[in-house]
Enzyme design. Structure first.
Site, PDB file in Angstrom:
ATOM      1  N   ASP A  18       0.863  -1.167   0.000  1.00  0.00           N
ATOM      2  CA  ASP A  18       0.000   0.000   0.000  1.00  0.00           C
ATOM      3  C   ASP A  18       0.916   1.239   0.000  1.00  0.00           C
ATOM      4  O   ASP A  18       2.144   1.138   0.141  1.00  0.00           O
ATOM      5  CB  ASP A  18      -0.964  -0.005   1.187  1.00  0.00           C
ATOM      6  CG  ASP A  18      -2.195   0.853   0.902  1.00  0.00           C
ATOM      7  OD1 ASP A  18      -2.157   1.655  -0.048  1.00  0.00           O
ATOM      8  OD2 ASP A  18      -3.191   0.738   1.634  1.00  0.00           O
TER       9      ASP A  18
HETATM   10  C1  BGC Z   1      -5.124   3.056   0.185  1.00  0.00           C
HETATM   11  C2  BGC Z   1      -5.261   2.005  -0.889  1.00  0.00           C
HETATM   12  C3  BGC Z   1      -5.182   2.653  -2.245  1.00  0.00           C
HETATM   13  C4  BGC Z   1      -3.882   3.420  -2.339  1.00  0.00           C
HETATM   14  C5  BGC Z   1      -3.647   4.068  -3.687  1.00  0.00           C
HETATM   15  C6  BGC Z   1      -3.924   3.953  -0.028  1.00  0.00           C
HETATM   16  O1  BGC Z   1      -3.892   5.015   0.864  1.00  0.00           O
HETATM   17  O2  BGC Z   1      -5.047   2.419   1.444  1.00  0.00           O
HETATM   18  O3  BGC Z   1      -6.459   1.294  -0.732  1.00  0.00           O
HETATM   19  O4  BGC Z   1      -5.271   1.675  -3.244  1.00  0.00           O
HETATM   20  O5  BGC Z   1      -3.872   4.425  -1.359  1.00  0.00           O
HETATM   21  O6  BGC Z   1      -4.468   5.132  -3.897  1.00  0.00           O
END
Ligand code: BGC
Length: 748
Positions: free
Chosen positions: A289
């Site tokens: 993530d």
């Molecule tokens: C979130 C993810 C997301 C990623 C990209 C993160 O802060 O937890 O679910 O896919 O950002 O935007």
């Protein structure tokens, strides 16, 4: 595998950066294994590492961007993937910069959060799970993939398959609720919808099962918070939807921000190497993530970023989302022998494999097609699909005296902060959905439905969250003259979704106070809710005549709500999460354990010294699986084919369901099992099957389920996944509260 001869069409369009004309070529490429091996044989260690690097463009970001402009990094050939770049024109241009500057011309992979639609927005995922209709969810993902792929997106970071039992956690809106069985069906439907049958088609995209794992179990519902749980609970409750996604062929996984029992997921060898890549044989890409590797330092798990990168690579992270740790330090770690070439090769190979699967080596521009984008976005059939799915996601929580459906002849006062609102209608994580001027508000939906009827009034009355009472009186005055009041209330879209956890989950601001004022008028009140999580509705349940949970229903949400209020759609959704009476009951879920001192009911004389609160009962206000219809259903004739089966046999359980009311309708018939005694204790009920059926007024259907020992497996005392002989109760009913049961014995 066959060699493909791909004749690539020519798109001669002008794009930014010097308005250069681009011509695609006829490309002949070898079968995947051979092609990727040959390519890798030409790559330096650095070039392999750069494939594992993902940077964000200037689009939506959910954290710090890492330093330098991403374009510079691309020009230096240091990037394998970009997130948040969208649009055929933009992605095409970025791809061009990459191809013209990098030595080996390896196409970039474009990722984006296409969570419940790209432009045409469907209900939030919790809403879609309320449909209990995997086909509807698959359709929504299919439409999202068609639109996103036409805009150059190769990869969505969805579905989120995290089980969530605590409505304080704001990301419950993105998942399918509290139950592993329902979660599995929704995970599979999403993967099928996004990826289709053939990833090389230009309208399919990579899906991503996230957040691996147990992100939804964050302590106290606080986003990103610690998780400490047994391996049994992890495997039985939190991993099944991920496993199902892997079995359905999902090509990528994203790790979660949280730790599990002291080990952050982004450096969790057990999760990534043992379970995912080992036991489940997952051969796709594991991405972190956002800044997940950098965060290993703050977790107190890595001494510095370089060390964090080593821990992540050794644990099995193939690609780093933002952070730049792999880019900056991994080569040094390799030189020092802290990570092996085999591991770097494996990560690189997995990434090149998915690029191959998408057909990017044949034509790096194949998804970035301005004309296709124009023809695809907001196709009428997509908008229609969003309406149909929204209609399936609405859950009727209360309907006293059949106040709903409304009649067009009634004089109706529509009130509430969300009555004319388009902005919030499409909810959080709504990708490129248009928030103003395109989504239908409730007001628009009502006007569309009633055509020119002038009987209705529309007044906000109060804002979602403020102390401003200025507009209340006018709304009350209009409501005074109405036959019925419809209050459209709820949350602002950013009150749920990432980083929006709350300690109170009441209707925010003055909304409840406004409802109390409306109540004094003595008119029937229908409450329509637009929100992203279960709310505490105890007062509303006592004081409102009807309640329709509409979640954030998407682009055509206003139409779906209006059609439902006026009876053109009979509500058929069921809750995928329990609604608590009070926030203090959280976490709350139907498949809990019995304990040695089970709850009997607060008024029971034997109740003292039981597992309970003394102020509020243990039960939810609305249980998992609950949802009413304008018609009524009667369950009868529950039968079981045998009261004893062995491990190779199946037992059939059937029930007659009759539509006893005045409308045609749909019912979700639910089957739950209780394993009475085990080598470890078992939940009081577990969903093991459901079927959504159509029943005409007066019609009866027999619904039959089969149960085998396969359905009764769990992690035994020895952590073996198997069924144990013994007695089982089988419940069939309209929600998880049902006591309608038969039983059988499983014998050796
Ligand atoms: C979130 C993810 C997301 C990623 C990209 C993160 O802060 O937890 O679910 O896919 O950002 O935007």
């Amino acid at each position: 595998m066959k060699t493909k001869l791909i004749v690539i069409f020519l798109v001669c369009t002008f794009f930014g950066y010097g308005q250069k004309k681009q011509a695609n070529k006829v490309v002949k490429i070898k079968p995947k294994a051979e092609f990727v091996a040959e390519l890798m044989s030409k790559m330096t260690v650095e070039e392999k590492i750069y494939q594992t690097v993902q940077f964000t463009s200037d689009g939506t970001v959910t954290g710090p961007k890492s330093g330098d402009n991403f374009i510079t990094r691309i020009q230096q050939g240091k990037v394998g993937s970009i997130l948040n770049a969208t649009g055929a024109k933009e992605t095409r241009e970025i791809q061009r910069i990459n191809l013209e500057n990098s030595r080996l011309k390896i196409p970039l992979l474009f990722g984006h959060d296409v969570i419940h639609g790209y432009k045409t927005i469907f209900p939030i995922n919790l809403g879609m799970a309320s449909s209990w209709d995997p086909k509807a969810v698959e359709l929504a993902a299919r439409v999202a993939a068609s639109e996103a792929s036409s805009a150059g997106v190769h990869w969505t970071f969805a579905p989120m398959v995290d089980i969530a039992r605590d409505a304080r956690w704001s990301r419950v809106s993105e998942g399918s609720g509290e139950d592993p069985f329902l979660g599995i069906q929704m995970a599979i439907a999403n993967v099928k919808g996004f990826q289709g049958a053939d990833l090389s088609k230009n309208n399919t995209i990579l899906a991503c099962a996230k957040h691996f794992a147990a992100y939804g179990a964050a302590e106290a519902g606080r986003d990103y918070n610690t998780v400490d749980m047994s391996e049994r609970v992890l495997r039985e409750t939190y991993l099944p939807a991920f496993k199902a996604a892997a079995e359905a062929g999902v090509k990528t996984f994203m790790t979660s921000f949280n730790e599990i029992s002291g080990v952050p997921s982004t450096a969790n060898k057990f999760l990534l190497r043992n379970v995912l890549k080992g036991e489940w044989n997952f051969d796709g890409v594991v991405v972190t993530d956002y800044t997940g590797i950098t965060e290993l330092v703050a977790h107190g798990f890595a001494t510095d970023e370089k060390n964090a990168g080593e821990l992540a690579m050794n644990a099995g992270i193939d690609m780093e989302m933002v952070g730049g740790v792999y880019m900056n330090f991994l080569k040094k770690s390799y030189d020092e022998g802290k990570v092996s070439l085999a591991q770097i090769d494996d990560a690189c190979k997995r990434i090149l494999n998915v690029k191959y699967d998408l057909g990017l080596f044949e034509d790096p521009y194949r998804y970035s097609d301005v004309n296709r984008e124009k023809e695809t976005i907001y196709k009428p059939e997509f908008l229609n699909a969003s309406l149909e799915v929204a209609k399936k996601s609405l859950v009727l929580l209360k309907n006293s005296n059949q106040i709903l459906p409304l009649k067009s002849s009634q004089k109706i006062a529509f009130v509430g902060p969300l009555v004319s609102d388009e902005y919030n209608m499409i909810g959080s994580w709504a990708a490129l959905g248009d928030r103003n001027g395109f989504a239908t508000s409730v007001k628009e939906g009502v006007v569309n439905y009633l055509r020119k009827s002038t009987n209705a009034t529309f007044d906000e009355g109060v804002e979602i969250q403020s102390v401003n009472r200025d507009k209340m009186q006018k709304a009350l005055d209009n409501a005074k003259n109405a036959d019925v009041i419809v209050a459209v209330m709820g949350e602002r879209e950013n009150m749920s979704g990432e980083a929006a956890s709350q300690t109170t989950i009441d209707l925010p601001g003055l909304q409840k106070e406004f409802l109390a004022e409306l109540k004094k008028l003595g008119k029937p009140i229908v409450l329509v809710l637009l929100n992203g999580r279960p709310l505490t509705l105890t007062w509303e349940n006592e004081n409102m005549d009807a309640i329709l949970e509409a979640w954030w229903p998407g682009t055509r949400g206003g139409d779906a709500i209006a059609q439902t209020l006026f009876g053109a759609n009979n509500p058929n959704g069921k809750l995928p999460m329990s609604f608590p009476r009070k926030v203090g009951q959280l976490p709350l879920y139907y498949n809990h354990k019995n304990t040695g001192r089970p709850y009997l009911g607060l008024s029971d004389p034997e109740q003292k010294y039981k597992s309970q609160y003394t102020d509020v009962g243990n039960s939810p206000l609305y249980p998992f699986g609950f949802g009413l219809s304008y018609t009524t259903f009667n369950y009868s004739n529950l039968k079981i084919s045998s009261d004893k089966i062995n491990f190779n046999e199946k037992v059939k359980v059937s029930v007659d369901v009759s539509n006893t009311g005045n409308y045609d309708g749909q019912e979700v018939v639910q089957l739950y099992v209780r394993d009475l005694v085990g080598s470890v204790t078992r939940p009081v009920k577990e969903l093991k099957g459901f079927e959504k059926i159509d029943l005409k007024k007066g019609e009866t259907k027999t619904v039959t389920f089969e149960i085998s020992s396969e359905d009764l497996k769990f992690y035994t005392l020895d952590m073996k996944y198997e069924a144990e002989a013994g007695r089982f109760d089988v419940f069939i009913g309209t929600n998880s509260d049902t006591e309608n049961k038969v039983s059988f014995e499983l014998v050796k």
